[in-house]
Scaffold this motif. Structure first.
Motif, short mmCIF file in Angstrom:
data_model
loop_
_atom_site.label_atom_id
_atom_site.label_comp_id
_atom_site.label_asym_id
_atom_site.label_seq_id
_atom_site.Cartn_x
_atom_site.Cartn_y
_atom_site.Cartn_z
N GLN A 1 21.31 -11.13 7.94
CA GLN A 1 19.91 -10.78 8.16
C GLN A 1 19.34 -10.19 6.87
OE1 GLN A 1 19.36 -7.91 11.25
NE2 GLN A 1 17.16 -7.79 10.96
N VAL A 2 18.30 -10.82 6.38
CA VAL A 2 17.68 -10.37 5.14
C VAL A 2 16.75 -9.19 5.44
CG1 VAL A 2 16.16 -10.98 3.25
CG2 VAL A 2 17.84 -12.64 4.09
N GLN A 3 16.89 -8.16 4.62
CA GLN A 3 15.98 -7.02 4.73
C GLN A 3 15.47 -6.64 3.35
OE1 GLN A 3 18.15 -3.91 6.96
NE2 GLN A 3 16.64 -4.21 8.58
N LEU A 4 14.20 -6.37 3.29
CA LEU A 4 13.56 -5.85 2.08
C LEU A 4 12.89 -4.53 2.46
CD1 LEU A 4 11.83 -9.10 0.75
CD2 LEU A 4 14.09 -8.22 0.16
N VAL A 5 13.24 -3.48 1.75
CA VAL A 5 12.71 -2.16 2.09
C VAL A 5 12.05 -1.55 0.86
CG1 VAL A 5 13.25 0.14 2.95
CG2 VAL A 5 14.51 -1.85 3.83
N GLU A 6 10.73 -1.38 0.95
CA GLU A 6 9.98 -0.78 -0.15
C GLU A 6 9.95 0.73 -0.01
OE1 GLU A 6 7.44 -4.52 1.01
OE2 GLU A 6 8.52 -2.91 2.05
N SER A 7 9.82 1.39 -1.14
CA SER A 7 9.66 2.84 -1.16
C SER A 7 8.91 3.23 -2.42
CB SER A 7 11.01 3.55 -1.09
OG SER A 7 11.82 3.20 -2.20
N GLY A 8 8.44 4.47 -2.45
CA GLY A 8 7.81 4.98 -3.66
C GLY A 8 6.30 5.06 -3.63
N GLY A 9 5.69 4.58 -2.57
CA GLY A 9 4.24 4.67 -2.49
C GLY A 9 3.78 6.10 -2.27
N GLY A 10 2.47 6.30 -2.35
CA GLY A 10 1.93 7.63 -2.14
C GLY A 10 0.52 7.74 -2.64
N LEU A 11 0.06 8.99 -2.74
CA LEU A 11 -1.29 9.30 -3.20
C LEU A 11 -1.21 9.81 -4.64
CD1 LEU A 11 -4.33 9.85 -2.69
CD2 LEU A 11 -3.63 12.09 -1.79
N VAL A 12 -2.03 9.25 -5.49
CA VAL A 12 -2.03 9.65 -6.90
C VAL A 12 -3.47 9.63 -7.41
CG1 VAL A 12 -1.66 7.29 -7.72
CG2 VAL A 12 -0.92 9.22 -9.13
N ALA A 14 -6.45 8.89 -10.19
CA ALA A 14 -6.71 7.84 -11.17
C ALA A 14 -6.12 8.23 -12.52
CB ALA A 14 -8.20 7.60 -11.29
N GLY A 15 -5.49 7.26 -13.17
CA GLY A 15 -4.83 7.51 -14.43
C GLY A 15 -3.36 7.88 -14.29
N GLY A 16 -2.94 8.13 -13.08
CA GLY A 16 -1.56 8.51 -12.83
C GLY A 16 -0.63 7.32 -12.71
N SER A 17 0.61 7.62 -12.36
CA SER A 17 1.66 6.59 -12.29
C SER A 17 2.44 6.71 -11.00
CB SER A 17 2.63 6.74 -13.47
OG SER A 17 1.98 6.57 -14.70
N LEU A 18 2.97 5.59 -10.58
CA LEU A 18 3.90 5.52 -9.46
C LEU A 18 4.93 4.45 -9.78
CD1 LEU A 18 1.68 5.62 -6.23
CD2 LEU A 18 3.31 7.36 -6.95
N ARG A 19 6.11 4.62 -9.19
CA ARG A 19 7.15 3.60 -9.32
C ARG A 19 7.58 3.19 -7.92
NH1 ARG A 19 13.46 4.00 -11.08
NH2 ARG A 19 13.63 2.04 -12.25
N LEU A 20 7.37 1.93 -7.63
CA LEU A 20 7.81 1.38 -6.35
C LEU A 20 9.18 0.76 -6.51
CD1 LEU A 20 4.55 -0.41 -5.14
CD2 LEU A 20 5.21 2.00 -4.92
N SER A 21 9.96 0.83 -5.45
CA SER A 21 11.26 0.18 -5.40
C SER A 21 11.32 -0.72 -4.18
CB SER A 21 12.39 1.21 -5.32
OG SER A 21 12.39 2.07 -6.44
N CYS A 22 12.10 -1.77 -4.28
CA CYS A 22 12.34 -2.65 -3.14
C CYS A 22 13.83 -2.98 -3.12
CB CYS A 22 11.51 -3.92 -3.27
SG CYS A 22 11.88 -5.17 -2.02
#
Length: 127
Positions: A1-12, A14-22
């Motif tokens: 069973q294939v699963q893809l799980v994202e993480s790392g989102g949020g509130l930031v 303007a001008g800021g940074s985020l790193r998403l993972s899957c």
């Protein structure tokens, strides 16, 4: 069973940074191109960036070129999206997706080409 799980989102701000993972499981990760797509309220899902199985080819949407960077770690079955200089218009649910096209094929940029999808992670950029 294939699963893809994202993480790392949020509130930031303007001008800021985020790193998403899957994190992927249940597949031979290097045989899949991995893509990031996003969908804002009231809009269609749009392509952001993708990476070939080898990580060599990485087409970007014009709207994120120079600000976003995709990378993958095939040993960890994980793809990342580093997002810098975020803008309010980047606000959306971000999805990762997997496309079984082999390790060296150039990644597709249309959502209909992708076989598996994660549940999405919300990114909100305040002005």
């Amino acid at each position: 069973q294939v699963q893809l799980v994202e993480s790392g989102g949020g509130l930031v701000q303007a001008g800021g940074s985020l790193r998403l993972s899957c994190a992927a499981s249940g597949l031979t990760f290097s045989s899949y191109a991995m893509g990031w797509f996003r969908q804002a309220p009231g809009k269609e899902r749009e392509f952001v960036v993708a990476t070939s199985g080898s990580g060599v080819n990485t087409p970007y949407a014009d709207s994120v070129k120079g600000r976003f960077t995709i990378s993958r770690d095939n040993a960890k079955n994980t793809v990342y999206l580093q997002m810098n200089s975020l803008k309010p218009e980047d606000t959306a649910v971000y999805y990762c997706a997997a496309d079984r096209i082999g390790i060296y094929s150039y990644p597709n940029t249309h959502s209909t080409d992708y076989d598996y999808w994660g549940q999405g992670t919300q990114v909100t950029v305040s002005s």
